[in-house]
Scaffold this motif. Structure first.
Motif, PDB file in Angstrom:
ATOM      1  N   LEU A 256      32.856 -41.521  33.967  1.00 48.57           N
ATOM      2  CA  LEU A 256      31.812 -42.430  34.444  1.00 48.57           C
ATOM      3  C   LEU A 256      32.201 -42.929  35.828  1.00 48.57           C
ATOM      4  O   LEU A 256      33.262 -43.531  36.007  1.00 48.57           O
ATOM      5  CB  LEU A 256      31.647 -43.602  33.475  1.00 48.57           C
ATOM      6  CG  LEU A 256      30.620 -44.665  33.859  1.00 48.57           C
ATOM      7  CD1 LEU A 256      29.215 -44.067  33.960  1.00 48.57           C
ATOM      8  CD2 LEU A 256      30.644 -45.798  32.835  1.00 48.57           C
ATOM      9  N   ASP A 257      31.359 -42.682  36.813  1.00 43.97           N
ATOM     10  CA  ASP A 257      31.604 -43.122  38.181  1.00 43.97           C
ATOM     11  C   ASP A 257      31.269 -44.605  38.286  1.00 43.97           C
ATOM     12  O   ASP A 257      30.117 -45.007  38.133  1.00 43.97           O
ATOM     13  CB  ASP A 257      30.729 -42.297  39.131  1.00 43.97           C
ATOM     14  CG  ASP A 257      31.036 -42.548  40.592  1.00 43.97           C
ATOM     15  OD1 ASP A 257      31.357 -43.701  40.937  1.00 43.97           O
ATOM     16  OD2 ASP A 257      30.938 -41.596  41.391  1.00 43.97           O
ATOM     17  N   LEU A 258      32.279 -45.438  38.562  1.00 43.80           N
ATOM     18  CA  LEU A 258      32.072 -46.885  38.571  1.00 43.80           C
ATOM     19  C   LEU A 258      31.224 -47.355  39.741  1.00 43.80           C
ATOM     20  O   LEU A 258      30.716 -48.488  39.717  1.00 43.80           O
ATOM     21  CB  LEU A 258      33.424 -47.607  38.587  1.00 43.80           C
ATOM     22  CG  LEU A 258      34.291 -47.409  37.338  1.00 43.80           C
ATOM     23  CD1 LEU A 258      35.588 -48.208  37.468  1.00 43.80           C
ATOM     24  CD2 LEU A 258      33.541 -47.817  36.068  1.00 43.80           C
ATOM     25  N   GLU A 259      31.046 -46.522  40.755  1.00 48.41           N
ATOM     26  CA  GLU A 259      30.166 -46.910  41.859  1.00 48.41           C
ATOM     27  C   GLU A 259      28.695 -46.824  41.461  1.00 48.41           C
ATOM     28  O   GLU A 259      27.838 -47.430  42.079  1.00 48.41           O
ATOM     29  CB  GLU A 259      30.435 -46.038  43.077  1.00 48.41           C
ATOM     30  CG  GLU A 259      29.799 -46.563  44.348  1.00 48.41           C
ATOM     31  CD  GLU A 259      30.262 -45.802  45.587  1.00 48.41           C
ATOM     32  OE1 GLU A 259      29.709 -46.060  46.668  1.00 48.41           O
ATOM     33  OE2 GLU A 259      31.181 -44.957  45.468  1.00 48.41           O
TER      34      GLU A 259
ATOM     35  N   GLN B 198      22.989 -45.822  36.535  1.00 44.60           N
ATOM     36  CA  GLN B 198      22.716 -47.160  37.057  1.00 44.60           C
ATOM     37  C   GLN B 198      23.689 -48.134  36.405  1.00 44.60           C
ATOM     38  O   GLN B 198      23.927 -48.060  35.191  1.00 44.60           O
ATOM     39  CB  GLN B 198      21.278 -47.557  36.757  1.00 44.60           C
ATOM     40  CG  GLN B 198      20.250 -46.721  37.505  1.00 44.60           C
ATOM     41  CD  GLN B 198      18.831 -47.110  37.138  1.00 44.60           C
ATOM     42  OE1 GLN B 198      18.460 -47.125  35.970  1.00 44.60           O
ATOM     43  NE2 GLN B 198      18.036 -47.444  38.132  1.00 44.60           N
ATOM     44  N   PRO B 199      24.285 -49.059  37.170  1.00 42.95           N
ATOM     45  CA  PRO B 199      25.269 -49.987  36.602  1.00 42.95           C
ATOM     46  C   PRO B 199      24.778 -50.729  35.366  1.00 42.95           C
ATOM     47  O   PRO B 199      25.558 -50.964  34.445  1.00 42.95           O
ATOM     48  CB  PRO B 199      25.555 -50.949  37.764  1.00 42.95           C
ATOM     49  CG  PRO B 199      25.352 -50.099  38.982  1.00 42.95           C
ATOM     50  CD  PRO B 199      24.184 -49.213  38.642  1.00 42.95           C
ATOM     51  N   GLU B 200      23.490 -51.040  35.321  1.00 45.42           N
ATOM     52  CA  GLU B 200      22.971 -51.737  34.140  1.00 45.42           C
ATOM     53  C   GLU B 200      22.974 -50.856  32.895  1.00 45.42           C
ATOM     54  O   GLU B 200      22.841 -51.354  31.769  1.00 45.42           O
ATOM     55  CB  GLU B 200      21.556 -52.268  34.396  1.00 45.42           C
ATOM     56  CG  GLU B 200      20.538 -51.231  34.806  1.00 45.42           C
ATOM     57  CD  GLU B 200      20.404 -51.106  36.322  1.00 45.42           C
ATOM     58  OE1 GLU B 200      19.286 -50.786  36.785  1.00 45.42           O
ATOM     59  OE2 GLU B 200      21.420 -51.318  37.034  1.00 45.42           O
ATOM     60  N   ASP B 201      23.148 -49.542  33.087  1.00 49.54           N
ATOM     61  CA  ASP B 201      23.221 -48.624  31.952  1.00 49.54           C
ATOM     62  C   ASP B 201      24.652 -48.386  31.470  1.00 49.54           C
ATOM     63  O   ASP B 201      24.860 -47.680  30.478  1.00 49.54           O
ATOM     64  CB  ASP B 201      22.597 -47.267  32.313  1.00 49.54           C
ATOM     65  CG  ASP B 201      21.078 -47.315  32.357  1.00 49.54           C
ATOM     66  OD1 ASP B 201      20.500 -48.177  31.669  1.00 49.54           O
ATOM     67  OD2 ASP B 201      20.470 -46.491  33.073  1.00 49.54           O
ATOM     68  N   PHE B 202      25.638 -48.955  32.170  1.00 49.54           N
ATOM     69  CA  PHE B 202      27.033 -48.746  31.774  1.00 49.54           C
ATOM     70  C   PHE B 202      27.300 -49.183  30.330  1.00 49.54           C
ATOM     71  O   PHE B 202      27.918 -48.428  29.551  1.00 49.54           O
ATOM     72  CB  PHE B 202      27.989 -49.475  32.714  1.00 49.54           C
ATOM     73  CG  PHE B 202      28.146 -48.839  34.072  1.00 49.54           C
ATOM     74  CD1 PHE B 202      27.404 -47.723  34.446  1.00 49.54           C
ATOM     75  CD2 PHE B 202      29.050 -49.366  34.993  1.00 49.54           C
ATOM     76  CE1 PHE B 202      27.559 -47.147  35.696  1.00 49.54           C
ATOM     77  CE2 PHE B 202      29.215 -48.789  36.241  1.00 49.54           C
ATOM     78  CZ  PHE B 202      28.464 -47.681  36.603  1.00 49.54           C
ATOM     79  N   PRO B 203      26.872 -50.400  29.923  1.00 51.07           N
ATOM     80  CA  PRO B 203      27.145 -50.809  28.529  1.00 51.07           C
ATOM     81  C   PRO B 203      26.565 -49.838  27.507  1.00 51.07           C
ATOM     82  O   PRO B 203      27.222 -49.517  26.511  1.00 51.07           O
ATOM     83  CB  PRO B 203      26.498 -52.193  28.437  1.00 51.07           C
ATOM     84  CG  PRO B 203      26.478 -52.701  29.833  1.00 51.07           C
ATOM     85  CD  PRO B 203      26.213 -51.485  30.681  1.00 51.07           C
ATOM     86  N   ARG B 204      25.365 -49.358  27.771  1.00 52.66           N
ATOM     87  CA  ARG B 204      24.742 -48.421  26.826  1.00 52.66           C
ATOM     88  C   ARG B 204      25.487 -47.097  26.804  1.00 52.66           C
ATOM     89  O   ARG B 204      25.632 -46.466  25.752  1.00 52.66           O
ATOM     90  CB  ARG B 204      23.283 -48.200  27.217  1.00 52.66           C
ATOM     91  CG  ARG B 204      22.505 -47.392  26.210  1.00 52.66           C
ATOM     92  CD  ARG B 204      21.001 -47.568  26.364  1.00 52.66           C
ATOM     93  NE  ARG B 204      20.322 -46.740  25.410  1.00 52.66           N
ATOM     94  CZ  ARG B 204      19.988 -45.467  25.659  1.00 52.66           C
ATOM     95  NH1 ARG B 204      20.262 -44.940  26.830  1.00 52.66           N
ATOM     96  NH2 ARG B 204      19.371 -44.750  24.743  1.00 52.66           N
TER      97      ARG B 204
ATOM     98  N   ARG C 276      29.154 -43.415  23.870  1.00 48.39           N
ATOM     99  CA  ARG C 276      30.228 -42.594  24.421  1.00 48.39           C
ATOM    100  C   ARG C 276      30.466 -41.326  23.613  1.00 48.39           C
ATOM    101  O   ARG C 276      30.532 -40.226  24.168  1.00 48.39           O
ATOM    102  CB  ARG C 276      31.512 -43.425  24.485  1.00 48.39           C
ATOM    103  CG  ARG C 276      32.703 -42.679  25.077  1.00 48.39           C
ATOM    104  CD  ARG C 276      33.956 -43.534  25.010  1.00 48.39           C
ATOM    105  NE  ARG C 276      34.309 -43.836  23.614  1.00 48.39           N
ATOM    106  CZ  ARG C 276      35.359 -44.556  23.257  1.00 48.39           C
ATOM    107  NH1 ARG C 276      36.146 -45.084  24.192  1.00 48.39           N
ATOM    108  NH2 ARG C 276      35.639 -44.770  21.987  1.00 48.39           N
ATOM    109  N   ASP C 277      30.606 -41.449  22.314  1.00 44.88           N
ATOM    110  CA  ASP C 277      30.910 -40.269  21.491  1.00 44.88           C
ATOM    111  C   ASP C 277      29.797 -39.232  21.572  1.00 44.88           C
ATOM    112  O   ASP C 277      30.068 -38.019  21.675  1.00 44.88           O
ATOM    113  CB  ASP C 277      31.137 -40.692  20.034  1.00 44.88           C
ATOM    114  CG  ASP C 277      32.405 -41.505  19.852  1.00 44.88           C
ATOM    115  OD1 ASP C 277      33.267 -41.459  20.749  1.00 44.88           O
ATOM    116  OD2 ASP C 277      32.532 -42.185  18.813  1.00 44.88           O
TER     117      ASP C 277
END
Length: 279
Positions: free
Chosen positions: A253-256, A225-231, A236-237
């Motif tokens: 990470l799929d940006l869509e 979900q886009p809102e989970d991108f920052p997390r 990442r590691d």
């Protein structure tokens, strides 16, 4: 709105009562859990919850099905399915879901006949009828009923009624079998299914809820979900370490973002005609 939903719910109960006794194709998802709850209300102990057991269904969901059936007071059975032994399924054509449901519904129909139960029903809702779902053709061929769709209940309405009745699945993310993580035409094997299952288990353990790990050979394409991108970037590691341990070399990470049935978009419209799979 709630009054209108209760009218649909009463029609659902009446439809189930007319069936008399049912085997519910039970995946432990939002729709089938709500259907199982309603069937128990309408029919008492004349209900069996049956879950297909195969490598395409992760262990966590099997355990969830057991727990939910126990909570709802319904007899639960695990039915071994052998879709992976069918080369038409394992080749992963756009009709994969048809062969899967054909195998599952055949087994459930045999169970119903052996138990003296009148009908097999599933959690297809009104929204599903407009989606690309080859499995519905198998349901028609084998006489499986769709009571939720018959009374016009949509996914949103099922979630709302589930919350009203206190079902803990009301906000559960949509789920589809692990085979849906592979591009059409990519052969499906037990090893690949286990790899995807391990990767998705890792994301679940890190607290992500609605997502898919799409399998592209050495590449894991994460639909979050886009809102989970920052997390995801913060973790990442950890994500890279865990998914490499699952067998992937490259993690993207799929940006869509997360969307159900993303591989269906690659199919020509002509192939979808007459098919009413969601992945």
């Amino acid at each position: 709105m709630l009054e209108e939903l209760h009218d649909k719910y009463e029609r659902l109960l009446e439809r189930l009562r007319r069936l008399g006794s049912v085997v519910v194709a039970f995946s432990a998802g939002v729709d089938s859990t709500f259907l199982l709850y309603a069937a128990r209300e309408a029919l008492g102990d004349r209900v069996i919850a049956a879950t297909g057991l195969s490598e395409t269904y992760p262990e966590e969901e099997i355990e969830e099905a057991r727990q939910l059936a126990r909570e709802l007071g319904v007899h639960h059975m695990l039915i071994r399915t052998e879709e992976l032994t069918d080369p038409r399924y394992a080749s992963n054509s756009h009709q994969r879901c048809f062969f899967c449901k054909q195998e599952l519904y055949s087994k459930l129909r045999a169970l119903a006949d052996a138990a003296g139960f009148a009908a097999v029903i599933d959690g297809t809702n009104a929204d599903d009828l407009a989606d690309y779902r080859p499995g519905l053709r198998a349901a028609r061929q084998l006489g499986v009923y769709h009571p939720l769709a018959e009374v016009g209940l949509t996914k949103r309405e099922i979630r709302e009624l589930s919350r009203h009745f206190g079902l803990r699945t009301w906000d559960k993310p949509a789920y589809a079998c692990l085979s849906s993580r592979f591009p059409y035409g990519t052969p499906i094997t037990v090893e690949k299914l286990r790899q995807v299952a391990a990767a998705e288990r890792a994301l679940r353990e890190l607290g992500f809820r609605a997502f898919r790990v799409r399998h592209h050979d050495q590449i894991a394409r994460l639909e979050l979900q886009p809102e989970d991108f920052p997390r995801a970037l913060e973790l990442r590691d950890e994500i890279v370490t865990r998914l490499r341990a699952a067998g992937y070399e490259f993690i993207t990470l799929d940006l869509e973002g997360y969307r159900s049935g993303s591989f269906n978009r690659t199919l020509p419209d002509a192939l979808k005609v007459g098919s009413t799979g969601h992945s």
